[in-house]
Motif scaffolding. Structure first.
Motif, mmCIF file in Angstrom:
data_model
loop_
_atom_site.group_PDB
_atom_site.id
_atom_site.type_symbol
_atom_site.label_atom_id
_atom_site.label_comp_id
_atom_site.label_asym_id
_atom_site.label_seq_id
_atom_site.Cartn_x
_atom_site.Cartn_y
_atom_site.Cartn_z
ATOM 1 N N CYS A 70 6.816 13.283 3.924
ATOM 2 C CA CYS A 70 6.564 13.136 2.933
ATOM 3 C C CYS A 70 5.698 14.636 1.778
ATOM 4 O O CYS A 70 6.284 14.546 0.859
ATOM 5 N N VAL A 74 7.942 15.733 -2.033
ATOM 6 C CA VAL A 74 6.805 15.573 -2.619
ATOM 7 C C VAL A 74 6.820 17.147 -3.471
ATOM 8 O O VAL A 74 7.660 16.816 -4.303
ATOM 9 N N ARG A 86 0.868 0.052 -6.964
ATOM 10 C CA ARG A 86 0.576 1.682 -5.643
ATOM 11 C C ARG A 86 -0.385 2.342 -6.875
ATOM 12 O O ARG A 86 -0.495 3.415 -6.245
ATOM 13 N N PHE A 88 -4.077 4.022 -7.518
ATOM 14 C CA PHE A 88 -5.421 3.945 -7.238
ATOM 15 C C PHE A 88 -6.014 3.509 -7.789
ATOM 16 O O PHE A 88 -6.810 3.804 -8.528
ATOM 17 N N PRO A 89 -7.100 2.354 -7.307
ATOM 18 C CA PRO A 89 -7.379 1.029 -8.166
ATOM 19 C C PRO A 89 -9.350 1.415 -8.257
ATOM 20 O O PRO A 89 -8.981 1.694 -9.804
ATOM 21 N N GLY A 90 -9.861 2.463 -7.529
ATOM 22 C CA GLY A 90 -10.828 2.783 -8.028
ATOM 23 C C GLY A 90 -11.521 3.773 -8.692
ATOM 24 O O GLY A 90 -12.085 4.830 -8.990
ATOM 25 N N LEU A 91 -10.061 4.957 -8.807
ATOM 26 C CA LEU A 91 -9.379 6.193 -9.738
ATOM 27 C C LEU A 91 -9.522 6.151 -11.206
ATOM 28 O O LEU A 91 -9.226 4.680 -11.344
ATOM 29 N N LEU A 99 -4.399 13.317 -9.857
ATOM 30 C CA LEU A 99 -4.603 13.500 -8.219
ATOM 31 C C LEU A 99 -3.205 13.855 -7.980
ATOM 32 O O LEU A 99 -3.152 14.695 -6.678
ATOM 33 N N TRP A 134 -8.015 -0.470 -11.699
ATOM 34 C CA TRP A 134 -7.090 -1.507 -11.578
ATOM 35 C C TRP A 134 -7.549 -2.681 -13.131
ATOM 36 O O TRP A 134 -7.100 -3.710 -12.824
ATOM 37 N N ILE B 166 -12.061 13.419 -4.801
ATOM 38 C CA ILE B 166 -11.406 12.020 -5.485
ATOM 39 C C ILE B 166 -10.031 12.243 -4.421
ATOM 40 O O ILE B 166 -9.353 10.884 -4.145
ATOM 41 N N ALA B 167 -9.005 13.168 -3.885
ATOM 42 C CA ALA B 167 -7.773 13.116 -2.738
ATOM 43 C C ALA B 167 -8.504 11.975 -1.493
ATOM 44 O O ALA B 167 -8.433 11.214 -1.136
ATOM 45 N N ARG B 169 -11.145 9.750 -1.744
ATOM 46 C CA ARG B 169 -11.046 8.469 -2.510
ATOM 47 C C ARG B 169 -9.616 8.142 -2.744
ATOM 48 O O ARG B 169 -9.728 6.651 -1.562
ATOM 49 N N ALA B 170 -9.263 8.551 -3.245
ATOM 50 C CA ALA B 170 -7.961 7.415 -3.009
ATOM 51 C C ALA B 170 -6.950 7.557 -1.410
ATOM 52 O O ALA B 170 -5.966 6.516 -1.527
ATOM 53 N N GLN B 173 -8.209 4.628 -0.412
ATOM 54 C CA GLN B 173 -8.038 3.442 -1.563
ATOM 55 C C GLN B 173 -6.976 2.894 -0.915
ATOM 56 O O GLN B 173 -6.103 1.556 -0.972
ATOM 57 N N ASP B 174 -5.486 4.244 -0.709
ATOM 58 C CA ASP B 174 -3.992 3.744 -0.632
ATOM 59 C C ASP B 174 -3.579 4.575 -0.073
ATOM 60 O O ASP B 174 -3.526 5.354 -0.827
ATOM 61 N N VAL B 176 -0.083 4.459 1.653
ATOM 62 C CA VAL B 176 0.920 5.106 1.463
ATOM 63 C C VAL B 176 1.153 5.933 0.130
ATOM 64 O O VAL B 176 1.651 6.982 0.136
ATOM 65 N N ALA B 177 0.154 5.221 -0.971
ATOM 66 C CA ALA B 177 0.132 5.852 -1.928
ATOM 67 C C ALA B 177 -0.056 7.531 -1.821
ATOM 68 O O ALA B 177 0.620 8.167 -2.927
ATOM 69 N N ALA B 178 -1.396 7.621 -0.962
ATOM 70 C CA ALA B 178 -1.683 9.230 -0.871
ATOM 71 C C ALA B 178 -0.609 9.743 -0.620
ATOM 72 O O ALA B 178 -0.338 10.890 -0.889
ATOM 73 N N ARG B 179 0.385 9.433 0.546
ATOM 74 C CA ARG B 179 1.380 10.046 1.131
ATOM 75 C C ARG B 179 1.996 10.472 0.327
ATOM 76 O O ARG B 179 2.866 11.432 -0.349
ATOM 77 N N LEU B 180 2.483 8.902 -0.214
ATOM 78 C CA LEU B 180 3.659 9.799 -2.071
ATOM 79 C C LEU B 180 3.346 10.309 -2.884
ATOM 80 O O LEU B 180 4.023 10.805 -3.555
ATOM 81 N N GLN B 288 -12.730 -3.371 -6.106
ATOM 82 C CA GLN B 288 -11.443 -2.950 -6.900
ATOM 83 C C GLN B 288 -10.943 -1.396 -5.676
ATOM 84 O O GLN B 288 -10.039 -1.167 -6.396
ATOM 85 N N ASP B 289 -12.113 -0.854 -5.767
ATOM 86 C CA ASP B 289 -11.487 0.198 -4.534
ATOM 87 C C ASP B 289 -10.235 0.344 -3.471
ATOM 88 O O ASP B 289 -9.693 0.894 -3.009
ATOM 89 N N GLY B 291 -8.006 -1.786 -3.074
ATOM 90 C CA GLY B 291 -6.532 -2.459 -3.658
ATOM 91 C C GLY B 291 -6.514 -3.854 -2.858
ATOM 92 O O GLY B 291 -5.474 -4.502 -2.406
#
Ligand SMILES: Nc1ncnc2c1ncn2[C@@H]1O[C@H](COP(=O)(O)OP(=O)(O)O)[C@@H](O)[C@H]1O
Ligand SMILES: [Mg+2]
Lengths: 235, 291
Positions: A70, A74, A86, A88-91, A99, A134, B166-167, B169-170, B173-174, B176-180, B288-289, B291
């Motif tokens: 992946c 990118v 999708r 990041f809800p807490g950022l 990011l 969020w 921050i990464a 935390r990302a 939190q998610d 899959v989104a982090a990989r994308l 909320q963290d 998701g």
């Protein structure tokens, strides 16, 4: 620019894509339409490298993507605003955006131009840049998802149902921005159930049914096609 | 009053150690979803890494501490590669059994390597005390509290002010989104395990001079860290800190004012009450963290 040839993807025994062949040329906006469960999300996820390919190939700029992670994809310029946003809800909004620059930005590098462009396209994001993900409304989250993909300095933008769950007026607003991104010259592959919106912004389109491409052509032709009108435009 | 201040400082110091163990537990849980049942043994390993360099190796203090922490970092990377990576797509139960098995292995390896006789890990401030309002407080206890406070401050900076944090935390939190987004998810997860192991290492090095270095010390630490996260709120960093301090304070104050046989009753009683009445703990899970 992007070529999928005879792509087959399966989840265990469920085959989601049966030999899908599709091209996106540089500068083009291509719509992929199809009902729920047709395999649209599976296709985008496979292009991004989230799904394993069972058969067939994907190429980008003439070189094969199949063995790349992946992250490498990118870096090559494939950015993906996924189904369901999708974010990041807490950022915060700004953290979400920054990011997405990590694939190209060296530590401490600048991103001012990129974020300024995103804020120009979506002024609401600028107003809300210190808010957590969020706390945004659905439309704002979609804008953030698209803005975040743009921060990656993409050459191909993949959009998965940007109208999903939005009130019609908001969906139109999102598509108006997609139109602007298209006019800036970026290549776009957009997946939609909302056929009217997607075909209005696209140059060409493909119709996907249970994992197979059943129709393809110029967007204007597809809009007139009786099969499309009956099955997807409801008239 | 003098007694109370002394107990308070000792309780805060012990609570700091529990808090660090709980923080390591929580950052691993939030990033990877793994409930690390070996967390207590991580701390034990930190203490014995110090025994190996400082006592058996006879290294100087700075070299001994750095060597022990470097060994813990290596251990965290190994744990990621050997336990987490192979099991990451298995059912949660398999992963839990994996961490339990590693915990038992670590404990037995320590027994084989160091024997059952406890060691004494000396403090850089061995024998030093200060007078606070008439109370005689060991400098070591103050150093532990200060070190923990500094580490918490650094962690806050990491998670809120650096792209790396921050990464992380990302990713938590998610995934899959982090990989994308093109994040180096594998490296970020490995770093999470390394960070947890190093924090456990610091906790172990600070605990060594307060307890004896005993190969069985991991179990009570795991229980206290676990109680701390339940009381503070499963998955919450402020909760891990508050919960750790609460458990340490009640343990020390309970032993002095209630009964040393029942010193753990308050902490575990509180944990059970929280499980029954407020399972999300004091700080709750930041839904909320997730998701
Ligand atoms: N993670 C998954 N596991 C198993 N089956 C899946 C998974 N994701 C999608 N599918 C199946 O693959 C098919 C295509 O799904 P999807 O790509 O999500 O379609 P669309 O995006 O067009 O609605 C559906 O039959 C769906 O049930
Ligand atoms: Mg879909």
């Amino acid at each position: 620019m992007l070529g999928c040839s005879d792509l087959t993807v399966a989840y265990g025994d469920i085959v989601a894509l049966h030999g899908v062949t599709l091209q996106v040329r540089a500068g083009e906006t291509v719509a992929l339409i199809g009902a729920n469960g047709a395999g649209k999300t599976t296709l985008l996820q496979t292009i991004s490298g989230l799904n394993k390919v069972r058969g067939g190939h994907i190429s980008f700029d003439g070189s094969p993507l199949d063995s790349l992670s992946c992250e490498r994809r990118v870096r090559l310029g494939i950015a993906h605003a996924p189904e369901g946003r999708r974010i990041f809800p807490g950022l915060t909004v700004e953290e979400n955006l920054v990011l997405a620059t990590s694939p190209w930005r060296p530590p401490g590098g600048r991103y001012g131009d990129e974020i300024a462009q995103v804020f120009e396209l979506f002024p609401r994001l600028k107003e809300r840049r210190r808010q957590l993900g969020w706390s945004l409304s659905g439309g704002e989250q979609q804008m953030l998802a698209i803005g975040r993909a743009l921060m990656a300095r993409p050459r191909l933008l993949l959009l998965d149902e940007p109208s999903l769950g939005l009130a019609p007026r908001l969906a139109e607003e999102v598509y108006e921005r997609v139109g602007r991104i298209r006019r800036s010259g970026l290549t776009i592959l957009v997946v939609e159930q909302n056929t009217v919106l997607a075909l209005a912004v696209a140059d060409r389109g493909y119709v996907l049914e249970t994992g197979r491409v059943v129709l393809e052509g110029a967007a204007a032709e597809l809009k007139r096609d009786p099969r499309v009108r009956e099955a997807y435009l409801g008239r | 009053m003098a007694d109370f201040i002394q107990l308070l400082m000792n309780g805060l110091a012990l609570g700091s150690v529990y808090a660090l163990a709980a923080i390591g537990f929580v950052i691993v849980y939030s990033a990877t979803g793994v409930v690390n049942f070996a967390a207590g043994q991580f701390v034990m390993l930190g203490t014995f890494a110090g025994v190996a360099t400082l006592v058996n190796g006879g290294w100087s203090l700075p070299a001994g501490y750095l060597g022990a922490l470097a060994a813990m970092a290596l251990f965290g990377a190994l744990f990621y590669a050997v336990v987490y990576l192979p099991l990451r797509n298995s059912p949660a139960v398999t992963m839990i059994i994996g961490t339990v098995a590693i915990g038992i292995t670590l404990q037995n390896a320590a027994l084989l390597g160091f024997g059952s006789w406890p060691f004494r890990l000396v403090s850089p401030f061995e024998g030093m005390t200060v007078d606070i309002a008439g109370a005689v407080v060991p400098v070591h206890a103050i150093a532990v509290v200060v070190t923990t406070a500094v580490l918490i401050g650094l962690l806050w900076l990491l998670f809120n002010r650096t792209t790396l944090g921050i990464a992380m935390r990302a990713v938590a939190q998610d995934l899959v989104a982090a990989r994308l987004m093109g994040l180096k998810v594998g490296a970020l997860l490995a770093f999470t395990w390394i960070l947890a192991a190093v924090l456990a290492g610091v906790a172990g090095l600070m605990l060594g001079p307060m307890w004896f270095a005993d190969v069985n010390m991991g179990d009570p630490i795991a229980l206290k860290a676990f109680a701390a996260t339940i009381i503070g709120g499963f998955g919450s960093l402020p909760g891990a800190i508050a919960g750790g301090l609460f458990v340490g304070l009640t343990e020390v104050l309970g032993a002095a004012y209630v009964s040393s046989a029942y010193k753990d009753l308050i902490a575990f009683g509180a944990m059970i009450l929280f499980l029954l009445l407020r399972p999300q703990g004091v700080f709750g899970e930041r839904i909320q963290d997730r998701g």
